[in-house]
Motif scaffolding. Sequence first.
Motif, short mmCIF file in Angstrom:
data_model
loop_
_atom_site.label_atom_id
_atom_site.label_comp_id
_atom_site.label_asym_id
_atom_site.label_seq_id
_atom_site.Cartn_x
_atom_site.Cartn_y
_atom_site.Cartn_z
N VAL A 241 113.48 10.66 42.41
CA VAL A 241 113.22 11.52 43.55
C VAL A 241 111.73 11.75 43.75
O VAL A 241 111.18 11.48 44.82
N ASP A 242 111.07 12.26 42.73
CA ASP A 242 109.63 12.53 42.81
C ASP A 242 108.91 11.42 42.06
O ASP A 242 108.45 11.59 40.94
N GLU A 243 108.80 10.26 42.71
CA GLU A 243 108.26 9.08 42.03
C GLU A 243 106.79 9.26 41.63
O GLU A 243 106.37 8.80 40.57
N GLU A 244 106.03 9.96 42.46
CA GLU A 244 104.61 10.16 42.15
C GLU A 244 104.45 10.95 40.84
O GLU A 244 103.62 10.61 39.99
N ARG A 245 105.24 11.99 40.69
CA ARG A 245 105.16 12.80 39.46
C ARG A 245 105.67 11.99 38.27
O ARG A 245 105.10 12.07 37.18
N TRP A 246 106.74 11.24 38.48
CA TRP A 246 107.31 10.40 37.42
C TRP A 246 106.26 9.41 36.91
O TRP A 246 106.04 9.27 35.71
N ASN A 247 105.62 8.74 37.86
CA ASN A 247 104.61 7.75 37.50
C ASN A 247 103.41 8.39 36.81
O ASN A 247 102.83 7.80 35.87
N GLN A 248 103.04 9.58 37.26
CA GLN A 248 101.89 10.25 36.66
C GLN A 248 102.18 10.62 35.21
O GLN A 248 101.29 10.53 34.35
N ARG A 249 103.40 11.02 34.93
CA ARG A 249 103.77 11.33 33.54
C ARG A 249 103.64 10.09 32.66
O ARG A 249 103.17 10.17 31.52
#
Length: 259
Positions: A241-249
Amino acid sequence: MDGRIMMKWGYLRNPYYEYGTKLPLLLPMDSHKHALITGSSGAGKSTALLFLFWNFLSSIIHSQGYRKGCIHITFCDFKNSPDFWFLRPYSFYYTGEGVYNGIQAYHERFLTARQKGYSTVKHLLICDEYGALVNYFQAKDKAEKTHLATDIISANAEILMQGRSLSFSVWSVVQYATSDLFKGSRLNYMVNLSLGRPNREQLGMLFSGEDIPRNRNYQPGEGLLLADGFPLLEVKYPKIVDEERWNQRILDVLMENIS
């Protein structure tokens, strides 16, 4: 770190649809190091790969005895896919022809650990579009009288056959897993994952002797998974859902573990 770290390899497909339940498939990381991920274009391989990538890292960082510097990831993105551009700040992210150097550097790390007889770091080589990579260098070798494709296949095979005891893992992502890509080492993948519309010939190669479900219409991010010691299972990878946050992690963990 405890060798019995469990990693989430997706969700079981039937409970997801029948009951709306996300029932995770957990596998011991120590005994299921190598994975072969297959599927045609649009099958959801990138989504599944990002899901698995974070769960690999998360399983380790939440395990007993985690310390910074105990993870080393080499990510090879031959096609330079926008799905993985968030990794550009990471020094072990390789694209295009540079993927050859990434694989060889990972192999050198493996050879050093093998000479020592141990490794205190959990290593993972992710190679997206491995088949396209090998085919490209085979054509280059023919034109330029080099042996780069052979180097790649040999390094991959050697790590598949000998890397388990040294905490060296390989995840290879391909559209079609023909045997010539693996120099007799395809059976060393402990996890075989086929996503999207099933290709009967490929399913026969990956899941020979298994009772393959009939008349399934798998959506992108769904398919079949066979892990050593387990029955053939239908799995699902939900859209992030929140790919940007996922990728940042993912990137944050990688950057803090650079060594």
